[in-house]
Design an enzyme around this catalytic site. Structure first.
Site, PDB file in Angstrom:
ATOM      1  N   GLU A 165       0.850  -1.198   0.000  1.00  0.00           N
ATOM      2  CA  GLU A 165       0.000   0.000   0.000  1.00  0.00           C
ATOM      3  C   GLU A 165       0.894   1.260   0.000  1.00  0.00           C
ATOM      4  O   GLU A 165       1.955   1.271   0.631  1.00  0.00           O
ATOM      5  CB  GLU A 165      -0.831  -0.064   1.296  1.00  0.00           C
ATOM      6  CG  GLU A 165      -1.781   1.070   1.548  1.00  0.00           C
ATOM      7  CD  GLU A 165      -2.538   0.875   2.895  1.00  0.00           C
ATOM      8  OE1 GLU A 165      -2.182  -0.047   3.682  1.00  0.00           O
ATOM      9  OE2 GLU A 165      -3.466   1.647   3.156  1.00  0.00           O
TER      10      GLU A 165
ATOM     11  N   LYS B  89      -9.380   2.467  -1.943  1.00  0.00           N
ATOM     12  CA  LYS B  89      -9.681   1.821  -0.652  1.00  0.00           C
ATOM     13  C   LYS B  89     -10.955   2.396  -0.037  1.00  0.00           C
ATOM     14  O   LYS B  89     -11.071   3.617   0.154  1.00  0.00           O
ATOM     15  CB  LYS B  89      -8.492   2.040   0.296  1.00  0.00           C
ATOM     16  CG  LYS B  89      -8.598   1.354   1.647  1.00  0.00           C
ATOM     17  CD  LYS B  89      -7.313   1.632   2.446  1.00  0.00           C
ATOM     18  CE  LYS B  89      -7.239   0.881   3.751  1.00  0.00           C
ATOM     19  NZ  LYS B  89      -5.950   1.131   4.451  1.00  0.00           N
TER      20      LYS B  89
ATOM     21  N   CYS C  27      -5.295  -3.324   2.326  1.00  0.00           N
ATOM     22  CA  CYS C  27      -5.051  -3.442   3.761  1.00  0.00           C
ATOM     23  C   CYS C  27      -6.324  -3.654   4.582  1.00  0.00           C
ATOM     24  O   CYS C  27      -6.946  -4.688   4.503  1.00  0.00           O
ATOM     25  CB  CYS C  27      -4.229  -2.251   4.249  1.00  0.00           C
ATOM     26  SG  CYS C  27      -3.306  -2.666   5.746  1.00  0.00           S
TER      27      CYS C  27
HETATM   28  C1  ACM Z   1      -4.105  -0.237   7.148  1.00  0.00           C
HETATM   29  O1  ACM Z   1      -5.218  -0.326   6.654  1.00  0.00           O
HETATM   30  N1  ACM Z   1      -3.100   0.300   6.499  1.00  0.00           N
HETATM   31  C2  ACM Z   1      -3.851  -0.756   8.507  1.00  0.00           C
END
Ligand code: ACM
Length: 208
Positions: free
Chosen positions: A39, A110, A143
């Site tokens: 990420e 995200k 993530c």
């Molecule tokens: C995250 O979502 N980077 C913990």
């Protein structure tokens, strides 16, 4: 299909250093492979302030990072999924791009932002797209998305066979235990590419 990941420590606020690292690791990529990176590879994760998040973001159409990935994929005949700090007008998104030898194939933003990510990023607004790569259907999650069963199931119902999961995980062992269960229950392959290293008060847990 050969699948791999690069587990490394992106430098906070140093795009040039991050490009150099990825270039170096890509020497081991195999022709025809799909490689997943963590990420926020262009920017690092733990911003000191909004200004740093903005300064390290890039519009995808003008992104030095995406241009670099396109050249890398072209030269090494691979596909890459990488997390990046994306700017779209005044908003930032914690995004993942899927890049191939001919350039950008798609992106995901995200949806489930973790803790103070909400101070910097807008939640993803483009759903859960899937893409075809060499006859395989690919989805992306980022993530903390991992904790929500619905996103895995939606991607599986859309036909995803491989879910690429760029990550900057900080809670020791949780995703590393939970993600294989999502993979099994949804009958998908998952590549969680987690970063390592420490940024200020956060240490990332590796174990991709
Ligand atoms: C995250 O979502 N980077 C913990």
């Amino acid at each position: 299909m050969q699948i791999g990941y690069v587990q490394f420590s992106p430098a906070l606020g140093d795009l040039g250093a991050n490009i150099e690292q990825i270039e170096r690791f890509s020497a081991k990529f195999t022709d025809g492979g799909l490689y997943v990176l963590p990420e926020l590879c262009n920017s690092g994760y733990n911003f000191e302030a909004k200004q740093q998040a903005h300064e390290t973001s890039e519009p995808i159409g003008e992104s030095q990072f995406v241009t670099f990935l396109t050249e890398l994929c072209h030269n090494r005949h691979v596909h890459v999924v990488a997390g990046m700090n994306e700017r779209d007008n005044d908003l930032l998104y914690n995004s993942a791009v899927l890049v191939g030898p001919d350039g950008l194939l798609g992106k995901y933003r995200k949806m489930h932002l973790f803790l103070n990510e909400k101070d910097y990023f807008a939640p993803g607004n483009i759903g859960l797209p899937v893409f075809e790569v060499d006859g395989a259907t690919i989805g992306m999650l980022i993530c903390f998305d991992w904790i929500f069963p619905e996103v895995w199931r939606i991607l599986a119902l859309k036909g995803a066979e491989i879910i690429c999961h760029p990550s900057n995980l900080v809670l020791p062992g949780r995703a590393q235990k939970g993600v294989p269960a999502h993979a099994m229950m949804n009958r998908v392959f998952v590549v969680t590419a987690n970063r390592i290293g420490t940024e200020r008060d956060l240490t990332f847990t590796g174990n991709s």
